[in-house]
Design an enzyme around this catalytic site. Structure first.
Site, PDB file in Angstrom:
ATOM      1  N   ARG A 103     -16.487  -7.996 -46.272  1.00 26.85           N
ATOM      2  CA  ARG A 103     -18.108  -7.344 -45.606  1.00 26.85           C
ATOM      3  C   ARG A 103     -19.047  -7.671 -47.554  1.00 26.85           C
ATOM      4  NH1 ARG A 103     -20.328  -1.911 -43.985  1.00 26.85           N
ATOM      5  NH2 ARG A 103     -19.867  -2.120 -42.221  1.00 26.85           N
ATOM      6  N   HIS A 130     -23.358  -9.390 -38.730  1.00 25.02           N
ATOM      7  CA  HIS A 130     -22.439  -8.456 -38.531  1.00 25.02           C
ATOM      8  C   HIS A 130     -21.447  -8.874 -36.787  1.00 25.02           C
ATOM      9  CE1 HIS A 130     -19.585  -4.843 -38.652  1.00 25.02           C
ATOM     10  NE2 HIS A 130     -21.081  -3.946 -38.730  1.00 25.02           N
ATOM     11  N   GLN A 133     -19.286  -6.152 -34.728  1.00 30.64           N
ATOM     12  CA  GLN A 133     -19.981  -5.154 -34.550  1.00 30.64           C
ATOM     13  C   GLN A 133     -20.310  -5.512 -32.825  1.00 30.64           C
ATOM     14  OE1 GLN A 133     -20.762  -1.922 -35.969  1.00 30.64           O
ATOM     15  NE2 GLN A 133     -21.506  -1.444 -33.323  1.00 30.64           N
ATOM     16  N   ASP A 228     -31.381   0.693 -34.237  1.00 29.91           N
ATOM     17  CA  ASP A 228     -30.050   0.393 -36.707  1.00 29.91           C
ATOM     18  C   ASP A 228     -31.549   1.005 -36.944  1.00 29.91           C
ATOM     19  OD1 ASP A 228     -28.184   0.015 -38.231  1.00 29.91           O
ATOM     20  OD2 ASP A 228     -29.016  -1.847 -38.202  1.00 29.91           O
ATOM     21  N   CYS A 269     -25.377   1.277 -34.313  1.00 25.34           N
ATOM     22  CA  CYS A 269     -23.789   1.154 -34.842  1.00 25.34           C
ATOM     23  C   CYS A 269     -23.695   1.986 -35.555  1.00 25.34           C
ATOM     24  CB  CYS A 269     -24.614  -0.739 -35.493  1.00 25.34           C
ATOM     25  SG  CYS A 269     -25.439  -0.647 -36.243  1.00 25.34           S
ATOM     26  N   ARG A 297     -14.555   0.133 -32.207  1.00 28.25           N
ATOM     27  CA  ARG A 297     -14.276  -0.671 -33.344  1.00 28.25           C
ATOM     28  C   ARG A 297     -13.260  -1.134 -33.394  1.00 28.25           C
ATOM     29  NH1 ARG A 297     -18.305  -1.817 -37.141  1.00 28.25           N
ATOM     30  NH2 ARG A 297     -16.738  -3.148 -37.483  1.00 28.25           N
TER      31      ARG A 297
HETATM   32  N1   CP Z   1     -21.027   0.228 -37.335  1.00 29.70           N
HETATM   33  C1   CP Z   1     -20.486  -0.057 -38.823  1.00 29.70           C
HETATM   34  O1   CP Z   1     -20.554  -1.250 -40.119  1.00 29.70           O
HETATM   35  O2   CP Z   1     -20.521   0.831 -39.648  1.00 29.70           O
HETATM   36  P1   CP Z   1     -20.097   1.330 -41.168  1.00 29.70           P
HETATM   37  O3   CP Z   1     -21.128   0.640 -42.160  1.00 29.70           O
HETATM   38  O4   CP Z   1     -19.338   2.234 -41.707  1.00 29.70           O
HETATM   39  O5   CP Z   1     -18.821  -0.040 -41.355  1.00 29.70           O
END
Ligand code: CP
Length: 334
Positions: A103, A130, A133, A228, A269, A297
């Site tokens: 990330r 992402h 996701q 979001d 998400c 996930r």
């Molecule tokens: N949706 C998502 O990626 O959540 P996090 O930021 O908790 O990983």
């Protein structure tokens, strides 16, 4: 050649559908307490430049359930980008682990990690997209498909800021031939360059892309209404302007949901700012599937790990393992 999972755009539709099918297989196995230990002895390196709940927990648990091991490298805990270049980090870490999840604040960082890594790199969220996701999201949509509708007939409406998740969802939906609508104030709509990707997808897939500030029309035939956060870390100074632009018209609340079909499902998400982009009433309603999404996930990460890592693992015959055991024991006992 090493294959990475940086964007859903890098994969043909058929392969994405195959991955989605694999998520289902692994979810069913898990529900029966029979997750296959296909990655026994394998290691996942997880690099996080930003905090995470779902991505971190799902990847670590997925790796454990598959018989492997995950190493969490928290923000500021490794040298990458400070005392060590991204390329050196990629070269070193990929000599020790079987797969890397990252990330990163900037999209280019994950692209560079992949360029220099000798093992698969998964994009765990960047400032652009992402992809883990949204693969999960399409699987979740299929689990909650309106009666009689095929994937290509789904209408997905994203209400709110053009976040990395919004970009990614638009890309996968248009790639798979679905209809995607982004409803937001003009200043917060998907950029022209990202829209161009979606339009090119639609030409090939038969999907549809609409970007509008008419939120009522956008939800009128939605099967899935997705939202979001309206702001992210670093955008705090924009909160007053963003609140003014989005509230109340673009909040996913009971009044907006009443304008959608009764069977429409609400997605997010997460994390959510409850009472901001969506109300408790909606997020906790029978139409909300946000916690199925979050659980999925885990099953998605298992599918990605198995798909990219299992074919690369060396499966030494037991006799060879015993041969080396014997050599080391003889050395130690000499
Ligand atoms: N949706 C998502 O990626 O959540 P996090 O930021 O908790 O990983």
């Amino acid at each position: 050649m090493v294959r990475h999972y940086i964007s859903t755009q890098d994969f043909p539709k058929e392969e994405l559908l195959r991955l989605i099918e694999l998520i289902g297989l692994l979810k069913r196995a898990d529900k029966e307490g029979a997750c296959p230990k296909l990655l026994a002895g394998a290691s996942l390196g997880m690099i996080f430049e930003e905090p995470s709940t779902r991505t971190r927990v799902s990847f670590e648990v997925a790796m454990t359930k598959l018989g492997g091991h995950a190493i969490y490298m928290r923000p500021g805990e490794i040298h990458m980008g400070v005392r060590e270049s991204i390329s050196d980090t990629a070269k070193v870490v990929s000599r020790m682990v079987d797969v890397i999840e990252a990330r990163t604040l900037k999209h280019q960082t994950v692209v560079d990690l992949a360029r220099f890594s000798t093992v698969p790199v998964f994009n765990g969220l960047t400032d652009f997209n992402h992809p883990t996701q949204v693969l999960c999201d399409v699987f979740t949509m299929l689990e909650h498909a309106p009666a009689g509708k095929k994937l290509e007939e789904f209408n997905v409406t994203f209400v709110g800021d053009a976040t990395n998740v919004c970009n990614s969802l638009m890309m996968i939906c248009t790639h798979l031939g679905m209809s995607f609508t982004h409803a937001a104030p003009k200043a917060y709509q998907i950029s022209d360059s990202t829209k161009a990707i979606g339009r090119a997808n639609c030409e090939k897939s038969g999907g549809r892309l609409t970007v509008t500030d008419d939120v009522n029309a956008a939800v009128a035939d939605a099967d899935f209404i997705y939202t979001d956060l309206w702001w992210w870390v670093g955008q705090e100074s924009e909160i007053p302007d963003r609140t003014k632009a989005f509230m109340p018209k673009f909040q996913v609340n009971a009044a907006l949901l009443a304008k959608a079909p009764k069977y429409a499902k609400v997605m997010h998400c997460l994390p959510a700012s409850r009472g901001v982009e969506a109300t408790d009433e909606v997020l906790d309603s029978a139409q909300s599937i946000i916690f199925d999404q979050a659980e999925n996930r885990l099953h998605t990460e298992k599918a990605l790990l198995v798909y990219f890592v299992y074919p690369r693992l060396k499966q030494a015959p037991q006799a060879l393992v015993q041969h080396h055991e014997g050599l080391v024991e003889a050395f130690l006992n000499a």
